[in-house]
Design a protein around this motif. Structure first.
Motif, PDB file in Angstrom:
ATOM      1  N   PHE A 262      -7.628  13.791  -0.652  1.00 55.03           N
ATOM      2  CA  PHE A 262      -6.680  13.899  -1.758  1.00 55.03           C
ATOM      3  C   PHE A 262      -7.201  13.311  -3.074  1.00 55.03           C
ATOM      4  CE2 PHE A 262      -4.264  13.369   2.228  1.00 55.03           C
ATOM      5  CZ  PHE A 262      -3.653  14.619   2.270  1.00 55.03           C
ATOM      6  N   GLY A 263      -8.382  12.730  -3.049  1.00 50.53           N
ATOM      7  CA  GLY A 263      -8.953  12.196  -4.271  1.00 50.53           C
ATOM      8  C   GLY A 263      -8.226  10.985  -4.824  1.00 50.53           C
ATOM      9  N   VAL A 264      -7.586  10.212  -3.953  1.00 49.80           N
ATOM     10  CA  VAL A 264      -6.852   9.032  -4.408  1.00 49.80           C
ATOM     11  C   VAL A 264      -7.832   7.981  -4.919  1.00 49.80           C
ATOM     12  CG1 VAL A 264      -5.364   7.118  -3.688  1.00 49.80           C
ATOM     13  CG2 VAL A 264      -4.902   9.425  -2.873  1.00 49.80           C
ATOM     14  N   ARG A 265      -7.580   7.482  -6.120  1.00 46.03           N
ATOM     15  CA  ARG A 265      -8.437   6.455  -6.692  1.00 46.03           C
ATOM     16  C   ARG A 265      -7.787   5.080  -6.645  1.00 46.03           C
ATOM     17  NH1 ARG A 265     -10.783   9.536 -12.138  1.00 46.03           N
ATOM     18  NH2 ARG A 265     -11.831  11.247 -11.036  1.00 46.03           N
ATOM     19  N   ARG A 266      -6.474   5.044  -6.774  1.00 52.08           N
ATOM     20  CA  ARG A 266      -5.776   3.759  -6.801  1.00 52.08           C
ATOM     21  C   ARG A 266      -5.421   3.346  -5.367  1.00 52.08           C
ATOM     22  NH1 ARG A 266      -1.279   4.473 -11.430  1.00 52.08           N
ATOM     23  NH2 ARG A 266      -0.876   2.311 -10.808  1.00 52.08           N
ATOM     24  N   VAL A 267      -6.456   3.095  -4.587  1.00 50.68           N
ATOM     25  CA  VAL A 267      -6.265   2.805  -3.160  1.00 50.68           C
ATOM     26  C   VAL A 267      -5.481   1.516  -2.955  1.00 50.68           C
ATOM     27  CG1 VAL A 267      -7.459   2.319  -0.988  1.00 50.68           C
ATOM     28  CG2 VAL A 267      -8.357   4.062  -2.531  1.00 50.68           C
ATOM     29  N   LEU A 268      -5.703   0.516  -3.792  1.00 52.97           N
ATOM     30  CA  LEU A 268      -4.983  -0.748  -3.643  1.00 52.97           C
ATOM     31  C   LEU A 268      -3.487  -0.557  -3.868  1.00 52.97           C
ATOM     32  CD1 LEU A 268      -5.258  -3.763  -3.061  1.00 52.97           C
ATOM     33  CD2 LEU A 268      -5.573  -4.139  -5.524  1.00 52.97           C
ATOM     34  N   ASP A 269      -3.114   0.218  -4.881  1.00 54.81           N
ATOM     35  CA  ASP A 269      -1.695   0.493  -5.118  1.00 54.81           C
ATOM     36  C   ASP A 269      -1.091   1.275  -3.949  1.00 54.81           C
ATOM     37  OD1 ASP A 269      -1.556  -0.810  -7.531  1.00 54.81           O
ATOM     38  OD2 ASP A 269      -1.958   0.972  -8.741  1.00 54.81           O
ATOM     39  N   LEU A 270      -1.858   2.211  -3.404  1.00 55.80           N
ATOM     40  CA  LEU A 270      -1.399   2.970  -2.239  1.00 55.80           C
ATOM     41  C   LEU A 270      -1.185   2.046  -1.049  1.00 55.80           C
ATOM     42  CD1 LEU A 270      -0.931   5.672  -0.713  1.00 55.80           C
ATOM     43  CD2 LEU A 270      -3.392   5.721  -0.288  1.00 55.80           C
ATOM     44  N   GLU A 271      -2.122   1.128  -0.829  1.00 56.73           N
ATOM     45  CA  GLU A 271      -1.996   0.178   0.272  1.00 56.73           C
ATOM     46  C   GLU A 271      -0.773  -0.707   0.087  1.00 56.73           C
ATOM     47  OE1 GLU A 271      -4.800  -2.999   2.739  1.00 56.73           O
ATOM     48  OE2 GLU A 271      -5.499  -2.135   0.849  1.00 56.73           O
ATOM     49  N   HIS A 272      -0.525  -1.155  -1.135  1.00 55.20           N
ATOM     50  CA  HIS A 272       0.657  -1.976  -1.403  1.00 55.20           C
ATOM     51  C   HIS A 272       1.949  -1.193  -1.157  1.00 55.20           C
ATOM     52  CE1 HIS A 272      -1.654  -4.958  -4.227  1.00 55.20           C
ATOM     53  NE2 HIS A 272      -1.921  -5.125  -2.941  1.00 55.20           N
ATOM     54  N   THR A 273       1.942   0.079  -1.499  1.00 54.36           N
ATOM     55  CA  THR A 273       3.114   0.920  -1.238  1.00 54.36           C
ATOM     56  C   THR A 273       3.377   1.016   0.263  1.00 54.36           C
ATOM     57  OG1 THR A 273       2.669   2.225  -3.225  1.00 54.36           O
ATOM     58  CG2 THR A 273       4.115   3.210  -1.581  1.00 54.36           C
ATOM     59  N   PHE A 274       2.301   1.197   1.019  1.00 53.33           N
ATOM     60  CA  PHE A 274       2.464   1.286   2.473  1.00 53.33           C
ATOM     61  C   PHE A 274       2.955  -0.044   3.050  1.00 53.33           C
ATOM     62  CE2 PHE A 274       0.668   1.347   6.862  1.00 53.33           C
ATOM     63  CZ  PHE A 274       1.471   2.363   7.344  1.00 53.33           C
ATOM     64  N   LEU A 275       2.445  -1.153   2.554  1.00 54.42           N
ATOM     65  CA  LEU A 275       2.922  -2.468   3.009  1.00 54.42           C
ATOM     66  C   LEU A 275       4.414  -2.636   2.716  1.00 54.42           C
ATOM     67  CD1 LEU A 275      -0.044  -4.763   1.890  1.00 54.42           C
ATOM     68  CD2 LEU A 275       0.618  -4.213   4.239  1.00 54.42           C
ATOM     69  N   TYR A 276       4.834  -2.181   1.553  1.00 59.53           N
ATOM     70  CA  TYR A 276       6.258  -2.247   1.192  1.00 59.53           C
ATOM     71  C   TYR A 276       7.092  -1.458   2.208  1.00 59.53           C
ATOM     72  CZ  TYR A 276      10.561  -1.704  -1.543  1.00 59.53           C
ATOM     73  OH  TYR A 276      11.877  -1.702  -1.958  1.00 59.53           O
ATOM     74  N   LEU A 277       6.633  -0.259   2.562  1.00 61.35           N
ATOM     75  CA  LEU A 277       7.359   0.565   3.523  1.00 61.35           C
ATOM     76  C   LEU A 277       7.370  -0.083   4.911  1.00 61.35           C
ATOM     77  CD1 LEU A 277       6.151   4.150   2.506  1.00 61.35           C
ATOM     78  CD2 LEU A 277       8.213   2.928   1.784  1.00 61.35           C
ATOM     79  N   CYS A 278       6.293  -0.773   5.266  1.00 65.16           N
ATOM     80  CA  CYS A 278       6.261  -1.489   6.546  1.00 65.16           C
ATOM     81  C   CYS A 278       7.313  -2.594   6.583  1.00 65.16           C
ATOM     82  CB  CYS A 278       4.878  -2.093   6.791  1.00 65.16           C
ATOM     83  SG  CYS A 278       3.599  -0.877   7.213  1.00 65.16           S
ATOM     84  N   MET A 279       7.583  -3.189   5.443  1.00 67.81           N
ATOM     85  CA  MET A 279       8.587  -4.251   5.362  1.00 67.81           C
ATOM     86  C   MET A 279      10.005  -3.696   5.325  1.00 67.81           C
ATOM     87  SD  MET A 279       6.645  -6.683   2.563  1.00 67.81           S
ATOM     88  CE  MET A 279       7.962  -7.901   2.515  1.00 67.81           C
ATOM     89  N   HIS A 280      10.137  -2.387   5.108  1.00 71.99           N
ATOM     90  CA  HIS A 280      11.460  -1.766   5.022  1.00 71.99           C
ATOM     91  C   HIS A 280      11.582  -0.599   5.997  1.00 71.99           C
ATOM     92  CE1 HIS A 280      10.957  -3.886   1.163  1.00 71.99           C
ATOM     93  NE2 HIS A 280      12.274  -3.980   1.147  1.00 71.99           N
ATOM     94  N   ASP A 281      10.894  -0.674   7.118  1.00 68.97           N
ATOM     95  CA  ASP A 281      10.907   0.390   8.122  1.00 68.97           C
ATOM     96  C   ASP A 281      12.338   0.655   8.585  1.00 68.97           C
ATOM     97  OD1 ASP A 281      10.135   2.262   9.979  1.00 68.97           O
ATOM     98  OD2 ASP A 281       9.532   0.792  11.489  1.00 68.97           O
ATOM     99  N   GLY A 282      12.701   1.942   8.627  1.00 67.56           N
ATOM    100  CA  GLY A 282      14.026   2.312   9.093  1.00 67.56           C
ATOM    101  C   GLY A 282      15.115   2.112   8.069  1.00 67.56           C
ATOM    102  N   GLY A 283      14.753   1.730   6.843  1.00 64.93           N
ATOM    103  CA  GLY A 283      15.749   1.467   5.812  1.00 64.93           C
ATOM    104  C   GLY A 283      15.767   2.532   4.744  1.00 64.93           C
ATOM    105  N   LEU A 284      16.791   2.466   3.890  1.00 64.81           N
ATOM    106  CA  LEU A 284      16.881   3.385   2.770  1.00 64.81           C
ATOM    107  C   LEU A 284      15.843   3.017   1.713  1.00 64.81           C
ATOM    108  CD1 LEU A 284      20.760   3.716   2.326  1.00 64.81           C
ATOM    109  CD2 LEU A 284      19.196   5.265   3.510  1.00 64.81           C
ATOM    110  N   LEU A 285      15.189   4.020   1.194  1.00 67.08           N
ATOM    111  CA  LEU A 285      14.138   3.784   0.217  1.00 67.08           C
ATOM    112  C   LEU A 285      14.745   3.566  -1.170  1.00 67.08           C
ATOM    113  CD1 LEU A 285      11.160   3.707  -0.579  1.00 67.08           C
ATOM    114  CD2 LEU A 285      11.221   6.199  -0.795  1.00 67.08           C
ATOM    115  N   ASP A 286      14.526   2.383  -1.726  1.00 63.86           N
ATOM    116  CA  ASP A 286      14.998   2.042  -3.061  1.00 63.86           C
ATOM    117  C   ASP A 286      13.809   2.161  -4.013  1.00 63.86           C
ATOM    118  OD1 ASP A 286      15.876   0.854  -5.420  1.00 63.86           O
ATOM    119  OD2 ASP A 286      17.128  -0.613  -4.376  1.00 63.86           O
TER     120      ASP A 286
END
Length: 478
Positions: A262-286
């Motif tokens: 996908f040509g993602v360059r901002r890998v750190l921001d992507l990783e932080h987004t995934f960490l955020y989702l891991c902390m909110h698994d099963g919840g509504l996305l705000d």
């Protein structure tokens, strides 16, 4: 790109030991439930189509292809007519599909009968959609199965792929498959044709199965923290299993596939987004909270979430309804496997001591099992929220029928007070039956005293996941 034919032949010969009359090394004796469907499409295809195995990294797609090759050889298919190649290999990727087929046929002249092409990580084939379409349309003598670890493999070629390939969507291991791989000797549980069968059980049936299921509970909890990936399921140490999950699967998707595909360059921001989702698994996305916490703009965060879904790391669950109401509402996020969040957050087995975290992991596992059971039937999943903010965790639209599932994974037995959302939904939509997923094995059986005409059945999570994952169990709408 030009690649030495000798180099390419050496790689292909390594991938195809049957050309030398040798058996496939280290092929496991267990099979994913999807093997039966794949095998039928390869041997007696219901329609002239290729087969796409779509799913996350390390969930057994390669093993399924090699097991299919082994089954074909045992059925007498000539070894020269079977090709396996993975386009994840640099030599194969650089050579391209046409050079691979040319080298195959130079080394192994064709024998009478169909040719079988088993192509791994086909997203790396240039213009793969056009190539598959051409093969299906003009090479009736070939049967093709190919895999992909990214949803764009399906989406990018949807228009050209209509009627050209059949998709088998693989999730991580079900609880049933996990038990088979572990080769555990446990009391045999009764088979269900459908969850509806529980409605006809007697009190003695529930008592009998409750006793039989006692040894399953501990294994279910270990399954939640160990993960539904074949590699992690077979590692002795849970700590090592979670490390493998974190390093060999998650990190490779985030840091390699996202860049390569996908040509993602901002890998750190992507990783932080995934960490955020891991902390909110099963919840509504705000999205406002996510963007504020991570200091990213909304379009960027939205793009990251779509990419995580494309690589099978998350599911997005829309609210029940249609049109503008759904577009304006928040989505619910589930991780692809209950063990991902504990592994990424370095929690080890700590979630087993945290009732809230254990409840989230169980809800994630329940959704995955229901999704895996029903996706092929075009079942729409959603969550429901009423006018009084009462909620129902999952709603499956099976044809014209709505079937709600509420997860109450808690020590206390489920009472009528905890099911206000379920009752409200059943009454407003005249629903005939629903299910409450519980924790205790004794919290099993029909609910009494609910202010609704619907039949509501309490089913302990280990049993529901076992029955939903059992390969012999047909869909609940049968």
């Amino acid at each position: 790109m030009q690649v030495s034919k000798n180099e390419l032949l050496a790689v292909l010969a390594q991938f195809n030991p049957w050309w030398r009359g040798e058996a496939i090394a280290d092929l496991p004796g267990w099979r994913r439930a999807a093997f039966r469907e794949l095998s039928s499409w390869m041997t007696q295809p219901p329609a002239p189509r290729a087969v796409l195995l779509s799913g996350a990294r390390q969930i057994g797609k390669t093993t399924l292809l090699l097991q299919a090759a082994d089954a074909l050889l045992r059925q007498g298919v000539p070894a020269a007519n079977i090709l396996y190649a993975t386009f994840d290999h640099p030599i194969v990727k650089l050579a391209g599909i046409d050079a691979v087929i040319s080298a195959w046929r130079e080394r192994e002249p064709r024998v009478d009968g169909p040719e079988y092409l088993l192509l791994d990580e086909a997203q790396f084939i240039r213009e793969w959609g056009t190539w598959v379409k051409h093969q299906v349309d003009f090479r009736k003598d070939r049967r093709i199965a190919f895999t992909g670890s990214a949803m764009p493999l399906v989406e990018a070629g949807q228009e050209s792929g209509v009627g050209r390939w059949h998709t088998i969507r693989l999730t991580t291991l079900s609880f049933y498959e996990y038990l088979q791989i572990k080769q555990l000797q446990l009391p045999a549980l009764p088979r269900l044709r459908s969850l509806r069968d529980l409605m006809g059980w007697s009190a003695s049936d529930f008592y009998r199965v409750t006793d039989l299921a006692v040894p399953y509970v501990g294994h279910f909890h270990e399954y939640l923290v160990r993960g539904g990936f074949p590699q992690t399921a077979q590692v002795d140490s849970i700590t090592q299993a979670q490390r493998l999950l974190r390093e060999d699967i998650i990190d490779k998707v985030l840091k390699r596939d996202m860049t390569a595909l996908f040509g993602v360059r901002r890998v750190l921001d992507l990783e932080h987004t995934f960490l955020y989702l891991c902390m909110h698994d099963g919840g509504l996305l705000d999205m406002v909270d996510l963007c504020g916490n991570l200091e990213v703009k909304r379009p960027t965060a939205q793009s990251f979430i779509e990419l995580l879904q494309a690589t099978h790391l998350i599911y997005r669950l829309a609210p029940f309804g249609y049109g503008k109401d759904v577009l304006r509402a928040r989505f619910k996020i589930y991780l692809a496997d209950a063990a991902i969040a504990p592994a990424v957050m370095l929690k080890g087995k700590a979630i087993l001591e945290d009732p809230a975290a254990l409840g989230v992991a169980t809800e994630t596992a329940v959704f995955k099992h229901l999704f895996a059971r029903y996706y092929a039937q075009n079942v729409r999943f959603s969550y429901w929220r009423g006018k009084r903010d009462h909620e129902v965790d999952l709603v499956a639209e099976v044809g014209s029928e709505l079937i709600p599932f509420e997860v109450k994974y808690r020590a206390q037995h489920t009472g009528t007070r905890e099911l206000k959302g379920l009752v409200e939904l059943c009454r407003s939509r005249q629903i005939e039956r629903g299910y409450v997923v519980t924790k205790s094995l004794t919290d099993f059986g029909p609910m009494e005293g609910l202010d609704t005409a619907a039949q509501v059945m309490r089913v302990p999570a280990p049993l529901l996941c076992y029955w939903m994952g059992a390969s012999e169990v047909p869909g609940d709408d049968d």
